[in-house]
Each structure stands twice: as structure tokens, then as C-alpha cells.
Design a protein around this motif. Structure first.
Motif, short mmCIF file in Angstrom:
data_model
loop_
_atom_site.label_atom_id
_atom_site.label_comp_id
_atom_site.label_asym_id
_atom_site.label_seq_id
_atom_site.Cartn_x
_atom_site.Cartn_y
_atom_site.Cartn_z
N SER A 2 63.29 21.89 22.20
CA SER A 2 64.10 21.67 23.39
C SER A 2 64.18 22.94 24.22
O SER A 2 63.91 24.04 23.75
N GLN A 3 64.56 22.78 25.47
CA GLN A 3 64.67 23.92 26.39
C GLN A 3 65.65 24.96 25.84
O GLN A 3 65.42 26.15 25.95
N THR A 4 66.75 24.51 25.23
CA THR A 4 67.74 25.45 24.73
C THR A 4 67.26 26.17 23.48
O THR A 4 67.68 27.29 23.22
N ALA A 5 66.38 25.56 22.71
CA ALA A 5 65.89 26.18 21.48
C ALA A 5 64.77 27.19 21.76
O ALA A 5 64.46 28.00 20.91
N LYS A 6 64.17 27.14 22.94
CA LYS A 6 63.11 28.09 23.27
C LYS A 6 63.69 29.46 23.51
O LYS A 6 64.79 29.60 24.06
N SER A 7 62.93 30.46 23.13
CA SER A 7 63.38 31.82 23.40
C SER A 7 63.36 32.08 24.90
O SER A 7 62.67 31.39 25.65
N THR A 8 64.11 33.07 25.31
CA THR A 8 64.15 33.44 26.72
C THR A 8 62.76 33.82 27.20
O THR A 8 62.33 33.40 28.29
N LYS A 9 62.04 34.59 26.41
CA LYS A 9 60.69 35.01 26.79
C LYS A 9 59.78 33.80 26.96
O LYS A 9 59.00 33.73 27.92
N ASP A 10 59.89 32.81 26.07
CA ASP A 10 59.07 31.59 26.20
C ASP A 10 59.43 30.81 27.46
O ASP A 10 58.55 30.26 28.12
N ARG A 11 60.71 30.75 27.79
CA ARG A 11 61.12 30.06 29.02
C ARG A 11 60.55 30.75 30.25
O ARG A 11 60.09 30.11 31.20
N ILE A 12 60.54 32.08 30.22
CA ILE A 12 59.97 32.84 31.34
C ILE A 12 58.47 32.56 31.43
O ILE A 12 57.94 32.32 32.52
N LEU A 13 57.78 32.59 30.30
CA LEU A 13 56.33 32.32 30.31
C LEU A 13 56.02 30.89 30.74
O LEU A 13 55.06 30.66 31.47
N ASP A 14 56.85 29.93 30.32
CA ASP A 14 56.66 28.54 30.76
C ASP A 14 56.78 28.44 32.28
O ASP A 14 55.97 27.77 32.95
N ALA A 15 57.79 29.10 32.82
CA ALA A 15 57.98 29.08 34.28
C ALA A 15 56.82 29.78 34.97
O ALA A 15 56.31 29.29 35.99
N ALA A 16 56.39 30.90 34.43
CA ALA A 16 55.25 31.63 35.02
C ALA A 16 53.99 30.77 34.97
O ALA A 16 53.24 30.71 35.95
N ASN A 17 53.77 30.10 33.85
CA ASN A 17 52.60 29.22 33.74
C ASN A 17 52.61 28.15 34.82
O ASN A 17 51.61 27.94 35.50
N LYS A 18 53.73 27.50 34.95
CA LYS A 18 53.83 26.41 35.94
C LYS A 18 53.63 26.93 37.36
O LYS A 18 52.85 26.38 38.14
N LEU A 19 54.32 27.99 37.70
CA LEU A 19 54.28 28.49 39.07
C LEU A 19 53.00 29.24 39.39
O LEU A 19 52.40 29.03 40.45
N PHE A 20 52.56 30.14 38.51
CA PHE A 20 51.32 30.88 38.78
C PHE A 20 50.13 29.93 38.85
O PHE A 20 49.29 30.05 39.73
#
Length: 194
Positions: A2-20
Motif C-alpha cells: 500500500s501507499q502508506t507501507a512504502k518507504s518515503t524514498k520509494d514514494r519519491i522514486l515512484d513519483a519521479a518514475n511517473k513524471l520523468f
């Protein structure tokens, strides 16, 4: 996970992946990534010291999943080594039909950083391409091809050419043509190896 179980770093990388991937590395600000990851800019900079380091992390996070996907497509295909190789191209063509497909993130990033050859993300992209070439070389050697490294290099050239040409023309049929060419190269090499 789940989104809450992901580490902060993973959430940042997920966002970077989507946007970049979706918009390009130069078009996306660190603020936009922080907003999409639901973190402060300060938190983002705690995990990534600069946008350049974030771009490097973005590509590094795509490395193994992309290689694993190509291996999955290869292993799932029936037939000879030539058919299995062609199947990778055909699957690229299928994926390119999706409206969100934007080509190869490694090639697009290298193009955006063409004036910065020493950028760490360029090194990550080059290493990814070399890993794919080495993986193909291993498969071709195991299949008994006499010059597996040269064949693998030809296939990598076809793959990167297919990615680029599909992106330019918005026509996934170029992946099919490249797959057919890859098959012919390998069949010719198989015949020469006998």
C-alpha cells in the motif's frame, strides 16, 4: 504494497518514475515530484541531494524491472533462440500501442542529457544497455552461436533503433520489422554455426 507501507524514498522514486517518464526530466521540477510523492521538498532533498541524483535514482530503479521484463518475454516465447529474440521486439510493439507509452526512458534521458555526458544518469543508462547486451550474449552463447557478442550487439542496435523510430513515427510496426530482422540475423548465424 500500500501507499502508506512504502518507504518515503520509494514514494519519491515512484513519483519521479511517473513524471520523468511521462513528461521528461527537464520538464519536471523537484517541486512537482515532491507534491506527487506527498512529501516536502526538504524531505525529498534528504533522500536525494539534488535533482541530478534523483534522475540517477529514477533510471537505476528502472534497470532491473526492465531487464526482468525482457527476460520474461524471452522465456515465455516458444521456438528457437531466433523466435525468442523476435518475441521481445513484438512485445515492445504491443506495449508501444498503449497511449501512455513514451519509448525507452534510458534513451530519452540520454537524449535530454546529451550535453552532459558525465552525468551519473547517463552512466546508469549505459550500464543498463550493456547489461542487456551481456544477457543476450549469454543466451546466444548457450544456444551455440559462434559469435554471440557480435550478434548481441546487432540486436541491441536494432532494439534501440526500434525504440527511437517508433517514438518518432508513432508506429509500433517498426518493432515488428526490427524483430523480423533480428530473427533473420540469428537464423543466418545459426546456419553458419552448424
Amino acid at each position: 504494497m500500500s501507499q502508506t507501507a512504502k518507504s518515503t524514498k520509494d514514494r519519491i522514486l515512484d513519483a519521479a518514475n511517473k513524471l520523468f517518464y511521462g513528461e521528461g526530466i527537464r520538464a519536471v521540477s523537484v517541486d512537482a515530484i515532491a507534491d506527487a510523492a506527498k512529501v516536502t521538498k526538504r524531505t525529498l532533498y534528504y533522500h536525494f541531494e539534488s535533482k541530478d541524483q534523483l534522475i540517477e535514482g529514477y533510471l537505476a530503479s528502472r534497470d532491473q524491472p526492465n531487464l526482468a521484463l525482457f527476460a520474461q518475454w524471452f522465456d515465455a516465447a516458444e521456438g528457437s533462440i531466433a523466435e525468442k529474440t523476435a518475441a521481445i521486439f513484438y512485445r515492445v510493439g504491443e506495449n508501444a500501442r498503449h497511449p501512455k507509452w513514451k519509448g525507452c526512458g534510458f534513451l530519452r534521458t540520454a537524449a535530454e542529457l546529451a550535453n552532459m555526458p558525465g552525468h551519473p544518469a547517463v552512466a546508469v543508462g549505459a550500464a543498463h544497455k550493456k547489461k542487456f547486451e551481456a544477457w543476450l550474449t549469454e543466451r546466444y552463447a548457450a544456444a551455440g552461436l559462434t559469435n554471440p557478442a557480435a550478434v548481441a550487439r546487432s540486436i541491441v542496435l536494432l532494439m534501440d533503433g526500434a525504440f527511437s523510430t517508433i517514438l518518432i513515427h508513432r508506429d509500433p510496426e517498426y518493432a515488428i520489422a526490427a524483430g523480423d530482422t533480428a530473427r533473420a540475423i540469428i537464423v543466418r548465424e545459426m546456419d553458419a554455426s552448424e
